[in-house]
Write a protein that holds these residues in place. Structure first.
Motif, short mmCIF file in Angstrom:
data_model
loop_
_atom_site.label_atom_id
_atom_site.label_comp_id
_atom_site.label_asym_id
_atom_site.label_seq_id
_atom_site.Cartn_x
_atom_site.Cartn_y
_atom_site.Cartn_z
N SER A 99 -2.48 6.67 0.04
CA SER A 99 -1.43 6.95 1.26
C SER A 99 -1.09 7.11 2.74
N LEU A 130 0.66 -0.81 -0.12
CA LEU A 130 0.25 -0.37 -0.05
C LEU A 130 1.03 1.32 -0.10
N ASP A 131 0.64 2.41 -0.86
CA ASP A 131 0.87 3.64 -0.01
C ASP A 131 2.15 4.38 0.69
N PHE A 132 0.94 4.23 1.40
CA PHE A 132 0.97 4.97 3.20
C PHE A 132 1.92 3.98 3.35
N PHE A 154 1.14 10.25 -3.45
CA PHE A 154 0.92 9.74 -4.50
C PHE A 154 -0.67 9.52 -4.72
N THR A 161 5.21 2.43 1.29
CA THR A 161 6.04 3.20 0.63
C THR A 161 6.24 4.41 0.79
N ALA A 162 5.04 5.10 0.97
CA ALA A 162 5.44 6.67 2.24
C ALA A 162 6.70 7.05 2.93
#
Lengths: 618, 329
Positions: B110, A160-162, B104, A164-165
């Motif tokens: 995100s 999930l993006d968070f 994102f 990756t963030a």
């Protein structure tokens, strides 16, 4: 009372009660668990022995409570320690993959190959019998279960993006695991936990029976069940009590885990009901609507869609006025939360549970010239219209097509009443060719996942127009597509319109540019209300509502240096402003705007605006 | 406005980047090369916003991840201030990550749903010790204010915010480490038009105020045209045209750029028949790309010659080039 305490109150109290009784066992006025009274063996409940006496005349209640100590301690203790160990292995394996995965998750899976009893025997042989070794054995036994569950959840969450963030932020991998991934793998972990506690109690009783765990005469629920089984015909009650205690405790643990899971999830999810549990039709009989000889294909007047909760009812859409003539394309445009999709779903009878049309009419002129009020139809009534008279194209074709059936079979299903098998298969190929799928003879044998996004959308359109509906509703059909593919699909809609000049089309979209390309008339919705409608060219050339004007100005086309942004956001449905719903974000709002909902005004016979200042500000 | 290439090294520089995702067919089948990105060279200077446009599958997101060091290129080098990101690891790489951040596409995915906004924005401040511990709350409030949100938002969780607000929170989080360089992967695609304008304006203000270098990835040509100084058009993993925004969109040199422009719906449709000129077919599979020019299978002006070799870039003006044998002819 907060939501958290309310949800945890019941299971928390029950667990607390059980724990209190068990912990207080030494000070409670109980009989000695080992004191035998052989003459009174199998005696039923009495004032001295509330739950009766067992095969040696011992007090059942005392044994039940003391037995709970052993059983719960072993089951909960091993479930917790296995959870800690398994979660650790699963997190590390799922996050780092590769060698770490082999050393953690895969290694722990070796244990799954050993029969539980064999493993327990092994542990007991090494460590000797007793409570401690039993816990070690159970912990080892359940660790791989947790590891697998957490591993799978970690794999999902780390993509999930968070997460990756966090990596991009330069956070240490262990910090990411602890702070970000662990809380997000909690829900499946809790489910697993409730299963393991139950299962551990079972295995504990089995192993205790074999003399590998709790050693008689020390009581445990497992031992009690085993002993009572032999005397089932003499005294069935003896079997009942420990079973009841076991089942009850397990159920309470499951409840606690379920509630914990709900509490830990910050998004308050309301459960939906099954289709057949939905409320029945509000009015049984179809009211006869006077049929005019000529009129629009669809006329929605003053329609409201409400959510019905136990406390109050909220109008998510109100004062919706839309009319569609045959052959006309009407665009329903608005931002998310504007109610455009709800309005279109209502026409298909596909509103989510708890939502219903609460006011107004939606008169639809059928193929036979009869006029039906869609707002009054029940599930059975809608079934006659869906597909044949009104059909729908959804935004996400990948989700709307059945993944396990071939495209051709899904089309044939829609066409099933139209002729024999040969005729149908010919029509399937014709339809696919009609919507521009190349090589339809071969493509009809494809599954949805084998088609590209654009072709899936084409297949879905073929499905929608298979029975030549009089009204086609397209809900954001091009939003998920790339520009060149979107252009192809828009082109396809134009072709369908020119091929079937009688079909009405409702095109739901948030993209004003798409509206300009395809629609004849536009209906602008904001916060559940129609604020303006009229012919596309006129509305775009000279909007008569400040919202429409601001929406057009916020499209990044043209030479302006800064875009016109509408300040604020769409108000939530439970906090709608009184009066004009756009007033709080409107640059031209006056006190009068918030006083009462503005009525519909007609700047032009073909147009409607709901703004009291349209003459001055537009 | 295009800044003329200055003499000093650009902040970010990609040299011949390529990324291969080999795919094996069956258990014993041979691995096939699937190049998501091929031979991309690109540089971004401070204060410059470079827009990458293209359709899904053209490799623009993979390029974005590589240009932030989140993915390692199979070929080529990714330089940040002249240092190769692939040569850095562990603590050193984490330290450098302070200076480059990402925004994102999905404002719902995100942000961690289980932690407060303040905690998530504060992560960067804590990790890189941007401000002393007791100043973190004040700094989070300042960052929220910078993106136009009240400081009370710090106590709340993501689900209490709308899409546009979440995207601003994501921008605040990216700004928390005071980066020099931001990769924004479709940051406004999931937003409503009126909200999209808020975020686009915010990004424009930040670029101006903070002198950021930005890589802006989007499929929306209107937004890119509005926000970016330089445009890169990608097709099937390759750059097909690169140049100043007004040139690329004003007089597109590559037939794909022209097709993309004419396919983009407009508030002012040129004429009702414009849709009849739509580009046929779909993006070829990157596992089996056409020989020569990747676009030739859909190109309206393709010739047999196009299949011979991948066309070289032709320079049309300083800083403007296109990979088409007919460009500028």
């Amino acid at each position: 009372m907060t939501r958290t305490t309310r949800k945890l109150l019941l299971p928390g109290t029950l667990i607390g009660l059980i724990l209190a009784v068990i912990v207080l066992a030494p000070v409670l006025p109980l009989h000695d668990v080992r004191a035998m009274d052989v003459p009174n063996r199998f005696a039923g409940p009495s004032a001295a022995h509330w739950l009766g006496q067992d095969e040696f005349g011992r007090d059942v209640l005392a044994r039940l409570i003391w037995g709970g100590r052993a059983s719960l301690f072993i089951a909960v203790g091993s479930a917790l320690s296995a959870a800690v160990l398994g979660t650790l292995l699963g997190l590390l394996g799922g996050y780092f993959r590769g060698v770490v995965e082999a050393l953690t998750v895969r290694a722990s899976e070796v244990i799954l190959c050993l029969p539980p009893l064999l493993l327990a025997l092994l542990v007991v042989t090494i460590l000797g019998a007793g409570t401690g070794p039993l816990m070690v054995a159970l912990t080892l036994l359940y660790t791989p279960n947790y590891a697998r569950v957490v591993y799978a959840a970690t794999l999902q969450v780390r993509a999930l993006d968070f997460v990756t963030a966090q990596m991009a932020m330069g956070a240490h991998p262990l910090a990411i695991l602890w702070r970000t991934i662990l809380p997000n793998v909690m829900p499946p972990l809790l489910v697993q936990m409730s299963l393991v506690v139950a299962s551990a109690m079972m295995i504990e009783s089995g192993l205790s029976f074999l003399g590998l765990g709790v050693v008689p005469p020390t009581p445990s629920w497992g031992l009690m069940i085993r002993a009572a089984r032999g005397a089932m015909e003499v005294s069935p009650l003896l079997l009942l009590w420990p079973s009841l205690a076991l089942a009850g405790t397990i159920l309470i643990f499951n409840l606690l885990c379920d509630r914990l899971q709900a509490v830990l999830d910050p998004r308050n999810v309301t459960a939906g009901g099954a289709l057949w549990l939905r409320k029945g039709p509000r009015r049984a009989a179809l009211p006869a609507v006077p049929a005019a000889t000529d009129g629009p294909l669809l006329a929605i007047t003053d329609m409201a869609i409400s959510v019905n909760t136990s406390e109050r009812s909220l109008e998510l859409v109100r004062r919706a006025d839309v009319s569609v003539h045959s052959g006309e394309t009407v665009a329903l445009v608005g931002e998310s939360g504007s109610g455009k999709t709800l309005t279109s779903l209502a026409l298909m009878g596909l509103l989510p549970d708890q939502l219903g049309i609460s006011r107004g009419q939606a008169l639809f002129r059928g193929r036979d010239g009869r006029v039906t009020d869609l707002a009054q139809l029940d599930e059975d009534g809608f079934r006659r219209f869906r597909g044949a008279e009104i059909s729908m194209v959804f935004q996400d074709a990948a989700a709307a097509l059945n993944p396990v059936h071939r495209i051709g079979d899904q089309l044939a299903e829609a066409l099933r009443d139209t002729g024999d098998a040969q005729e149908i298969s010919r029509r399937v190929v014709d339809l696919l060719r009609h919507v521009g799928i190349p090589d339809p003879e071969r493509r009809q044998r494809a599954y949805p996942h084998e088609l590209s996004g654009g072709q899936r959308q084409r297949a879905m359109i073929a499905l929608a127009v298979a029975n030549a509906p009089r009204l086609l509703i397209a809900d954001e059909p091009t939003t998920a597509l790339d520009p060149t593919i979107q252009a192809q699909i828009l082109h396809l809609f134009q072709k369908l319109k020119s091929d079937t000049p009688d079909m009405g089309l409702i095109f739901v979209t948030h993209d004003l540019a798409v509206v300009a390309e395809i629609a004849d008339r536009v209906v602008v919705m904001y916060a559940g209300e129609v604020v303006e409608s009229g012919p596309v060219a006129q509305v775009f050339a000279r909007p008569r509502h400040p919202y429409t004007a601001a929406l057009i100005a916020s499209v990044p086309e043209g030479a302006a240096d800064r875009l016109v942004a509408i300040p604020g956001t769409v108000p939530p449905p439970n906090a709608m402003p009184p009066g004009c719903r756009f007033a709080p974000r409107c640059a031209h709002a006056l006190p009068a705007c918030s006083a009462a909902p503005p009525g519909a005004e007609r700047p032009d016979p073909a147009r409607i605006t709901r703004c009291i200042r349209w003459k001055e500000v537009t | 406005m295009l800044d003329m290439p200055s003499t000093d090294t650009p902040l970010v520089q990609a040299r011949g980047l390529g990324r291969n995702f080999p795919q094996r067919q069956g258990l014993l089948g041979r691995a096939r090369d699937v190049w998501a990105v091929r031979d991309v060279s690109l540089s971004i200077a401070r204060g410059e916003t470079v827009g990458v446009v293209g359709e899904s599958g053209c490799g623009k997101s993979t390029l974005g991840r590589m240009m932030l060091g989140l993915d390692t290129p199979t070929r080529g080098q990714m330089l940040f201030e002249g240092r190769d990101l692939a040569s850095l690891a562990g603590a050193e790489k984490r330290r450098l990550s302070r200076r480059m951040q990402m925004v994102f596409q999905d404002p719902f995915g995100s942000l961690d749903p289980r932690r407060t906004i303040g905690a998530q924005i504060g992560d960067g401040l804590r990790i890189h010790q941007i401000v002393p511990r007791h100043d973190i709350r004040a700094e989070v409030a300042r960052l929220l204010d910078q993106v136009g949100l009240p400081s009370a938002a710090a106590e709340r969780r993501p689900h209490e915010f709308s899409g546009g607000q979440r995207q601003r929170i994501a921008v605040a989080r990216a700004l928390s480490t005071r980066p020099d360089y931001i990769v924004a992967d479709e940051p406004v695609s999931a937003l409503d038009v009126s909200i999209q304008a808020q975020v686009v304006n915010l990004l424009m203000d930040l670029r101006r105020d903070l002198d950021l270098a930005m890589l802006f990835i989007s499929h929306d040509l209107h937004v890119v045209r509005h926000l970016c100084t330089r445009i890169v058009v990608m097709y099937l993993g390759r750059i097909v045209e690169e140049g100043p925004a007004d040139k690329v969109f004003g007089a597109p040199a590559h037939p794909y750029t022209r097709a993309l422009l004419s396919a983009t719906p407009s508030l002012h449709p040129r004429d009702k028949d414009s849709l009849h000129g739509v580009l046929p077919g779909e993006l070829p599979s990157p596992a089996n790309p056409p020989s020569g020019c990747p676009f030739r299978t859909r190109c309206p002006v393709a010739e047999p010659q196009c299949a011979a070799a991948v066309p070289d870039f032709r320079t049309l003006a300083p800083g403007w080039k296109a990979a088409c044998i007919k460009a500028g002819a």
